[in-house]
Design a protein around this motif. Structure first.
Motif, short mmCIF file in Angstrom:
data_model
loop_
_atom_site.label_atom_id
_atom_site.label_comp_id
_atom_site.label_asym_id
_atom_site.label_seq_id
_atom_site.Cartn_x
_atom_site.Cartn_y
_atom_site.Cartn_z
N VAL A 169 18.36 9.00 3.98
CA VAL A 169 17.95 7.63 4.29
C VAL A 169 17.81 6.83 3.01
CG1 VAL A 169 16.14 6.20 5.32
CG2 VAL A 169 16.80 8.34 6.42
N ARG A 170 17.31 7.47 1.96
CA ARG A 170 17.19 6.78 0.68
C ARG A 170 18.56 6.33 0.17
NH1 ARG A 170 13.72 6.72 -3.79
NH2 ARG A 170 14.86 5.90 -5.59
N VAL A 177 9.80 7.97 1.10
CA VAL A 177 8.43 8.42 1.27
C VAL A 177 8.05 8.43 2.76
CG1 VAL A 177 6.01 7.87 0.76
CG2 VAL A 177 7.74 7.64 -1.02
N ARG A 178 8.48 7.41 3.49
CA ARG A 178 8.12 7.32 4.91
C ARG A 178 8.77 8.42 5.73
NH1 ARG A 178 7.55 7.86 9.44
NH2 ARG A 178 7.23 6.33 11.12
N LEU A 179 10.03 8.74 5.46
CA LEU A 179 10.77 9.68 6.30
C LEU A 179 11.03 11.02 5.63
CD1 LEU A 179 13.27 7.07 7.71
CD2 LEU A 179 11.51 8.25 9.02
N GLY A 180 10.75 11.12 4.34
CA GLY A 180 11.00 12.37 3.65
C GLY A 180 12.46 12.77 3.62
N SER A 181 13.35 11.78 3.47
CA SER A 181 14.78 12.06 3.57
C SER A 181 15.54 11.41 2.42
CB SER A 181 15.33 11.52 4.90
OG SER A 181 16.74 11.52 4.92
N THR A 199 19.24 2.04 -10.99
CA THR A 199 18.57 2.87 -11.99
C THR A 199 17.98 4.12 -11.36
OG1 THR A 199 18.00 0.90 -13.26
CG2 THR A 199 16.78 2.90 -13.75
N GLN A 200 17.28 3.94 -10.25
CA GLN A 200 16.61 5.06 -9.61
C GLN A 200 17.60 6.10 -9.11
OE1 GLN A 200 13.04 5.52 -8.73
NE2 GLN A 200 12.87 4.14 -10.45
N ARG A 257 0.82 -1.22 0.00
CA ARG A 257 0.00 0.00 0.00
C ARG A 257 0.85 1.27 0.00
NH1 ARG A 257 -2.90 -2.68 4.55
NH2 ARG A 257 -4.48 -4.02 3.60
N SER A 258 2.15 1.13 0.28
CA SER A 258 3.00 2.32 0.30
C SER A 258 3.14 2.94 -1.08
CB SER A 258 4.39 1.96 0.84
OG SER A 258 5.12 1.18 -0.10
N GLY A 259 2.94 2.13 -2.14
CA GLY A 259 3.05 2.64 -3.50
C GLY A 259 4.47 2.77 -3.99
N ALA A 260 5.45 2.27 -3.23
CA ALA A 260 6.86 2.43 -3.61
C ALA A 260 7.24 1.40 -4.67
CB ALA A 260 7.74 2.26 -2.38
N TYR A 261 8.34 1.68 -5.37
CA TYR A 261 8.91 0.74 -6.33
C TYR A 261 9.99 -0.13 -5.68
CZ TYR A 261 6.86 2.85 -10.55
OH TYR A 261 6.00 3.28 -11.52
N THR A 262 10.75 0.45 -4.75
CA THR A 262 11.87 -0.24 -4.14
C THR A 262 11.92 0.09 -2.65
OG1 THR A 262 13.38 1.61 -4.57
CG2 THR A 262 13.21 -0.09 -6.29
N LEU A 263 12.80 -0.60 -1.92
CA LEU A 263 12.99 -0.28 -0.51
C LEU A 263 13.46 1.16 -0.30
CD1 LEU A 263 14.55 -3.57 0.91
CD2 LEU A 263 12.54 -2.39 1.81
N PRO A 264 14.42 1.65 -1.07
CA PRO A 264 14.78 3.07 -0.91
C PRO A 264 13.61 4.02 -1.16
CG PRO A 264 16.52 1.92 -2.07
CD PRO A 264 15.36 0.97 -1.97
N ASP A 265 12.73 3.67 -2.12
CA ASP A 265 11.54 4.49 -2.35
C ASP A 265 10.69 4.56 -1.08
OD1 ASP A 265 12.09 5.15 -4.95
OD2 ASP A 265 10.89 3.56 -5.82
#
Length: 504
Positions: free
Chosen positions: A118-119, A111-115, A349-350, A99-107
């Motif tokens: 951390v990414r 999104v969770r921390l706005g940082s 890639t990201q 449900r987070s809508g992310a593509y990867t763990l860094p995504d």
């Protein structure tokens, strides 16, 4: 046709079928979303088969039977832990992560921390874990071709690397999904059918009892007895139970489901598929106790599954069964390597090649293909340069690193709104330095004795609590830096899609 030629033909057929299915799946891969997450349209049963295909790696197909042969029944903690990790994933992570809508763990972390910091840290860890896990796949491929057809050790890694790179760069996640689903059922057939035939042969021989030449007995612990053995066992359990949710090639699969409910259903089916597969390596180990004394004496327990058919059956029947298990083993290397390459390529890639290529959207198809070359080439070169790292040991360390980094980040990020950017960075650094440092020392050949050796070989029992505690304490100390959107984001993670639809 000789036995080596039959096995070589089996490897060629598996490689060609893999490339053929990947090419067929290419016609469904048209967009960037197809390459990264198959446009989030993969249904639970297909996704579960694909997860089973990529998860059952060299350690599962070859390593477990060899460990059970030498170490005894308590080595069953490996398959039990690898399977039970999905139960933890089901309860704590699967649906909210989708449900987070992310593509990867860094995504997800960004999104969770706005940082962005951390990414970047998560991107570095994804690449490190992925490459650490790719090493035993390439090593296992070398062992398999050396045992089955007498090929030089470097041939297996090169063949696997070439096939994986061709599939991953051509069709991305959409194409690889079909490939890995096929490879799960091939691996199950390749380990089940010979096991049934060999049990029949054993029964026809008068079902002899295990010999006395194999060390270990059926009650040997994971390590020597006493406190060290107890610590090592529990540390291994912790790494396997908690590491699954942090493996990049596993987590990325849950982004391909249509919604959170489908992610949960996928996990339930995965548990059944893995349980079905793991019934069979102990059968090979049990038969190895009767017929495999020579393999143990020569230090070749890792190839028990490949050698046992030839040992128990003469002539063409034994060679055909050997060719089948060789095909299954090679499928294991291809599928797991493909999943890891997809996950690592997505992150590179990201965060790297998308900017270098200069595509309008960060990380398009061209950037993805360039990243795939890097994702495969680096661990391939390392595998050719390093020898005898140890399949089970490398995989265990990859689980320990994942459990010590991404597990705390996901659990706290999903279930605790008090997580802050400094806390996340501090926890990732503590867990990554602890378990990652142990992995580097192991690859470098550094070995300790007594407690120092146990702490290095199985770091999860101290590195996982260290990461959780550091993340929580630093977050408490920096509570004023908690993201303003945290409460709203957690509501999104834990709200079923059906309820969102009703509310709208």
């Amino acid at each position: 046709m000789s036995g080596a030629q039959v096995s070589a033909l089996a490897v060629v057929l598996v490689s060609l079928v893999t490339l053929g299915i990947g090419t067929w799946g290419l016609r469904f891969s048209r967009t960037t979303s197809d390459f990264f997450v198959a446009s989030r349209t993969v249904r639970p049963r297909l996704n579960a088969s694909a997860i089973g295909g990529e998860y059952l790696s060299a350690a599962s197909f070859l390593g477990i039977a060899g460990l059970l042969l030498v170490g005894g029944a308590e080595m069953l903690w490996y398959p039990v832990g690898w399977t039970a990790g999905y139960l933890v994933l089901l309860v704590l992570v699967a649906a909210p992560l989708r449900r987070s809508g992310a593509y990867t763990l860094p995504d997800f972390a960004e999104v969770r921390l706005g940082s962005r910091g951390v990414r970047a840290a998560c991107s570095l860890l994804v690449v490190a874990v992925g490459w650490l896990y790719l090493l035993p796949q390439f090593e296992g491929a070398g062992l398999t071709l050396a045992a089955a057809i007498g090929a030089p050790q470097w041939v297996g890694p090169l063949v696997v690397g070439a096939v994986v790179l061709a599939n991953v760069s051509s069709g991305g996640m959409r194409s690889i999904t079909f490939v890995q689903a096929f490879q799960y059922w091939l691996k199950l057939t390749a380990i089940l059918l010979p096991a049934v035939v060999l049990v029949i042969v054993w029964w026809g021989d008068g079902h002899p009892s295990p010999g006395t030449a194999v060390p270990g007995g059926w009650s040997s612990p994971v390590a020597d007895g006493g406190g060290i053995g107890l610590y090592t066992t529990y540390s291994l359990i912790m790494a396997l139970f908690l590491g699954t949710m942090g493996l990049p090639h596993v987590v990325v699969r849950f982004y391909t489901n249509p919604d959170g409910r489908a992610a949960r259903r996928t996990t339930v089916v995965v548990l059944a598929l893995l349980g079905l597969f793991y019934l069979w390596p102990p059968v090979y180990a049990g038969l190895g106790r009767v017929y495999g004394d020579r393999l143990v004496a020569e230090g070749r327990s890792n190839v028990l599954v490949l050698e046992l058919p030839r040992v128990m059956m003469d002539g063409l029947p034994g060679e055909l069964l050997t060719a089948l298990v060789t095909a299954g083993a090679f499928a294991a290397f291809l599928s797991t390597s493909s999943g890891l390459a997809i996950a690592v390529s997505g992150v590179i890639t990201q965060d790297v090649t998308g900017r270098l290529v200069g595509e309008r959207r960060r990380g398009g198809v061209t950037a993805f293909r360039l990243a795939a070359v890097v994702a495969v080439a680096v661990p391939l070169l390392a595998a050719l340069a390093l020898e005898n790292v140890g399949i089970a040991r490398s995989v265990g360390l990859a689980f320990a690193v994942a459990a010590s980094t991404f597990c705390p980040l996901l659990v706290l990020g999903i279930w605790w709104r008090g997580l802050t950017t400094p806390g996340a960075l501090a926890g990732l650094a503590a867990g990554g330095a602890g378990a990652g440092g142990a992995a580097v020392l192991a690859i470098a050949g550094v070995e300790g004795s007594g407690w120092s050796g146990a702490l290095l070989d199985q770091p999860a029992a101290w590195s996982v609590p260290l990461a959780f505690a550091t993340m929580a304490v630093v977050s408490r100390l920096t509570a004023d830096r908690a993201p303003a959107h945290a409460r709203r984001f957690l509501v999104r993670l834990h709200t079923p899609e059906s309820l969102e639809l009703d509310l709208s």
